[in-house]
Motif scaffolding. Structure first.
Motif, PDB file in Angstrom:
ATOM      1  N   GLY A  67       0.757  -1.242   0.000  1.00  0.00           N
ATOM      2  CA  GLY A  67       0.000   0.000   0.000  1.00  0.00           C
ATOM      3  C   GLY A  67       0.785   1.288   0.000  1.00  0.00           C
ATOM      4  N   GLN A  68       2.082   1.240  -0.217  1.00  0.00           N
ATOM      5  CA  GLN A  68       2.844   2.480  -0.273  1.00  0.00           C
ATOM      6  C   GLN A  68       3.988   2.355  -1.266  1.00  0.00           C
ATOM      7  OE1 GLN A  68       4.208   2.707   3.847  1.00  0.00           O
ATOM      8  NE2 GLN A  68       6.301   2.301   3.157  1.00  0.00           N
ATOM      9  N   TRP A  69       4.451   3.492  -1.732  1.00  0.00           N
ATOM     10  CA  TRP A  69       5.586   3.551  -2.654  1.00  0.00           C
ATOM     11  C   TRP A  69       6.817   3.961  -1.879  1.00  0.00           C
ATOM     12  CZ3 TRP A  69       5.372   1.774  -7.496  1.00  0.00           C
ATOM     13  CH2 TRP A  69       4.135   1.613  -8.085  1.00  0.00           C
ATOM     14  N   ASN A  70       7.897   3.213  -2.051  1.00  0.00           N
ATOM     15  CA  ASN A  70       9.168   3.524  -1.418  1.00  0.00           C
ATOM     16  C   ASN A  70      10.245   3.678  -2.480  1.00  0.00           C
ATOM     17  OD1 ASN A  70       8.291   3.225   1.360  1.00  0.00           O
ATOM     18  ND2 ASN A  70       8.171   1.045   0.921  1.00  0.00           N
ATOM     19  N   ILE A  71      11.196   4.547  -2.230  1.00  0.00           N
ATOM     20  CA  ILE A  71      12.334   4.688  -3.127  1.00  0.00           C
ATOM     21  C   ILE A  71      13.329   3.595  -2.796  1.00  0.00           C
ATOM     22  CG2 ILE A  71      14.252   6.165  -3.825  1.00  0.00           C
ATOM     23  CD1 ILE A  71      12.396   8.555  -3.255  1.00  0.00           C
ATOM     24  N   THR A  72      13.745   2.877  -3.814  1.00  0.00           N
ATOM     25  CA  THR A  72      14.669   1.763  -3.649  1.00  0.00           C
ATOM     26  C   THR A  72      15.953   2.073  -4.402  1.00  0.00           C
ATOM     27  OG1 THR A  72      12.801   0.243  -3.518  1.00  0.00           O
ATOM     28  CG2 THR A  72      14.951  -0.714  -4.032  1.00  0.00           C
ATOM     29  N   LEU A  73      17.091   1.763  -3.776  1.00  0.00           N
ATOM     30  CA  LEU A  73      18.397   1.971  -4.396  1.00  0.00           C
ATOM     31  C   LEU A  73      19.077   0.625  -4.581  1.00  0.00           C
ATOM     32  CD1 LEU A  73      19.697   4.963  -2.212  1.00  0.00           C
ATOM     33  CD2 LEU A  73      18.511   5.082  -4.410  1.00  0.00           C
ATOM     34  N   ILE A  74      19.586   0.388  -5.793  1.00  0.00           N
ATOM     35  CA  ILE A  74      20.326  -0.829  -6.074  1.00  0.00           C
ATOM     36  C   ILE A  74      21.562  -0.482  -6.892  1.00  0.00           C
ATOM     37  CG2 ILE A  74      18.301  -2.353  -5.979  1.00  0.00           C
ATOM     38  CD1 ILE A  74      18.236  -2.293  -9.037  1.00  0.00           C
ATOM     39  N   ASP A  75      22.518  -1.439  -6.921  1.00  0.00           N
ATOM     40  CA  ASP A  75      23.689  -1.237  -7.775  1.00  0.00           C
ATOM     41  C   ASP A  75      23.409  -1.876  -9.141  1.00  0.00           C
ATOM     42  OD1 ASP A  75      24.177  -3.999  -7.643  1.00  0.00           O
ATOM     43  OD2 ASP A  75      25.694  -3.786  -6.085  1.00  0.00           O
ATOM     44  N   PRO A  76      24.295  -1.735 -10.111  1.00  0.00           N
ATOM     45  CA  PRO A  76      24.036  -2.294 -11.453  1.00  0.00           C
ATOM     46  C   PRO A  76      23.882  -3.807 -11.480  1.00  0.00           C
ATOM     47  CG  PRO A  76      25.724  -0.622 -11.570  1.00  0.00           C
ATOM     48  CD  PRO A  76      25.466  -0.860 -10.110  1.00  0.00           C
ATOM     49  N   SER A  77      24.290  -4.500 -10.411  1.00  0.00           N
ATOM     50  CA  SER A  77      24.087  -5.941 -10.329  1.00  0.00           C
ATOM     51  C   SER A  77      22.710  -6.287  -9.782  1.00  0.00           C
ATOM     52  CB  SER A  77      25.163  -6.571  -9.439  1.00  0.00           C
ATOM     53  OG  SER A  77      26.427  -6.359 -10.003  1.00  0.00           O
ATOM     54  N   GLY A  78      21.981  -5.298  -9.287  1.00  0.00           N
ATOM     55  CA  GLY A  78      20.663  -5.532  -8.701  1.00  0.00           C
ATOM     56  C   GLY A  78      20.689  -5.718  -7.198  1.00  0.00           C
ATOM     57  N   ASN A  79      21.855  -5.559  -6.584  1.00  0.00           N
ATOM     58  CA  ASN A  79      21.985  -5.691  -5.125  1.00  0.00           C
ATOM     59  C   ASN A  79      21.622  -4.377  -4.437  1.00  0.00           C
ATOM     60  OD1 ASN A  79      22.988  -8.375  -5.284  1.00  0.00           O
ATOM     61  ND2 ASN A  79      24.962  -7.520  -5.904  1.00  0.00           N
ATOM     62  N   PRO A  80      20.982  -4.469  -3.248  1.00  0.00           N
ATOM     63  CA  PRO A  80      20.633  -3.239  -2.521  1.00  0.00           C
ATOM     64  C   PRO A  80      21.876  -2.416  -2.182  1.00  0.00           C
ATOM     65  CG  PRO A  80      19.602  -5.165  -1.537  1.00  0.00           C
ATOM     66  CD  PRO A  80      20.565  -5.676  -2.560  1.00  0.00           C
ATOM     67  N   VAL A  81      21.713  -1.114  -2.215  1.00  0.00           N
ATOM     68  CA  VAL A  81      22.791  -0.189  -1.864  1.00  0.00           C
ATOM     69  C   VAL A  81      22.556   0.268  -0.438  1.00  0.00           C
ATOM     70  CG1 VAL A  81      23.797   2.080  -2.352  1.00  0.00           C
ATOM     71  CG2 VAL A  81      23.127   0.582  -4.226  1.00  0.00           C
ATOM     72  N   ASN A  82      23.596   0.151   0.379  1.00  0.00           N
ATOM     73  CA  ASN A  82      23.486   0.648   1.744  1.00  0.00           C
ATOM     74  C   ASN A  82      23.519   2.161   1.733  1.00  0.00           C
ATOM     75  OD1 ASN A  82      23.398  -1.912   2.875  1.00  0.00           O
ATOM     76  ND2 ASN A  82      25.634  -2.057   2.892  1.00  0.00           N
ATOM     77  N   THR A  83      22.599   2.750   2.443  1.00  0.00           N
ATOM     78  CA  THR A  83      22.573   4.204   2.545  1.00  0.00           C
ATOM     79  C   THR A  83      23.080   4.593   3.926  1.00  0.00           C
ATOM     80  OG1 THR A  83      20.279   4.123   3.265  1.00  0.00           O
ATOM     81  CG2 THR A  83      20.676   4.493   0.937  1.00  0.00           C
TER      82      THR A  83
END
Length: 174
Positions: free
Chosen positions: A153-169
Motif C-alpha cells: 500500500g505504499q511507494w518507497n524509493i529503492t536503491l540498487i547497484d548495477p548488479s541488482g543488489n541493494p545499496v546501503n545508505t
C-alpha cells in the motif's frame, strides 16, 4: 529625471538580458524518417546527461528507447534493447552514455531494465522483486539505480547497484 531614466534603462537591460540565457532553444535536426532527435513521432520523457539525450518514442509503431549524442548529432544504435513485446518508459542515461535504465512493461508486469551500451547486454534488475516498480533513474557515474517500488500500500524509493543488489545508505546524522 536623467538619473531616473538611466536607472530604468539599467534595470530593464538587466532584466531582459537575463531572459536570453534560459530557456535556450537548440536547433537539432528534424528527420521525417525518424533518424534524428526530432521526428513526427511523440518523443516522451526526454532525459539529459552530459552530451546524451535519452527518450522513448513510438517511431517504429512501438514505444522504444532512443539515445541521441548531442555533440555528434546522431542517434546511437541500441541493438538488443528494444523488443516488440515490451513497452518502454522513463529512460535515464549515465553521463558517459554507457548505461541506460528504463521501465519495461511486458505481459502486464513492469520491471526495471539496465542496458549496457558497449556490450549490448540487457538485464532485468527487478524480476525477483515482489512489488510494482516505476520511474527508474541512474546516477551520473552509473553506480546507483533508484526507482519507486510499491508494496503493502505504499511507494518507497529503492536503491540498487548495477548488479541488482541493494545499496546501503548512510544513517541520518544524529
Amino acid at each position: 529625471m536623467k538619473r531616473a531614466i538611466f536607472l530604468l534603462t539599467v534595470a530593464l537591460t538587466g532584466t531582459l538580458s537575463s531572459c536570453t540565457g534560459y530557456p535556450r532553444i537548440l536547433s537539432f535536426p528534424f528527420d521525417a524518417g525518424g533518424r534524428s532527435l526530432n521526428s513526427p513521432a511523440g518523443e516522451v520523457t526526454p532525459q539529459l546527461a552530459g552530451r546524451y539525450i535519452v527518450f522513448t518514442s513510438d517511431r517504429q509503431q512501438s514505444q522504444d528507447v532512443y539515445l541521441y549524442d548531442a555533440v555528434d548529432r546522431r542517434l546511437i544504435d541500441l541493438p538488443g534493447l528494444n523488443a516488440l513485446d515490451t513497452l518502454a518508459s522513463h529512460p535515464a542515461v549515465t553521463e558517459d552514455g554507457r548505461s541506460i535504465v528504463f521501465a519495461g512493461s511486458r505481459e502486464g508486469r513492469v520491471d526495471v531494465y539496465l542496458y549496457n551500451v558497449p556490450t549490448r547486454q540487457l538485464r532485468n534488475l527487478t524480476q525477483n522483486l515482489k512489488a510494482e516498480v516505476r520511474n527508474p533513474t541512474i546516477s551520473a557515474d552509473g553506480s546507483t539505480i533508484a526507482f519507486e517500488a510499491g508494496a503493502q500500500g505504499q511507494w518507497n524509493i529503492t536503491l540498487i547497484d548495477p548488479s541488482g543488489n541493494p545499496v546501503n545508505t548512510p544513517d541520518a546524522p544524529r
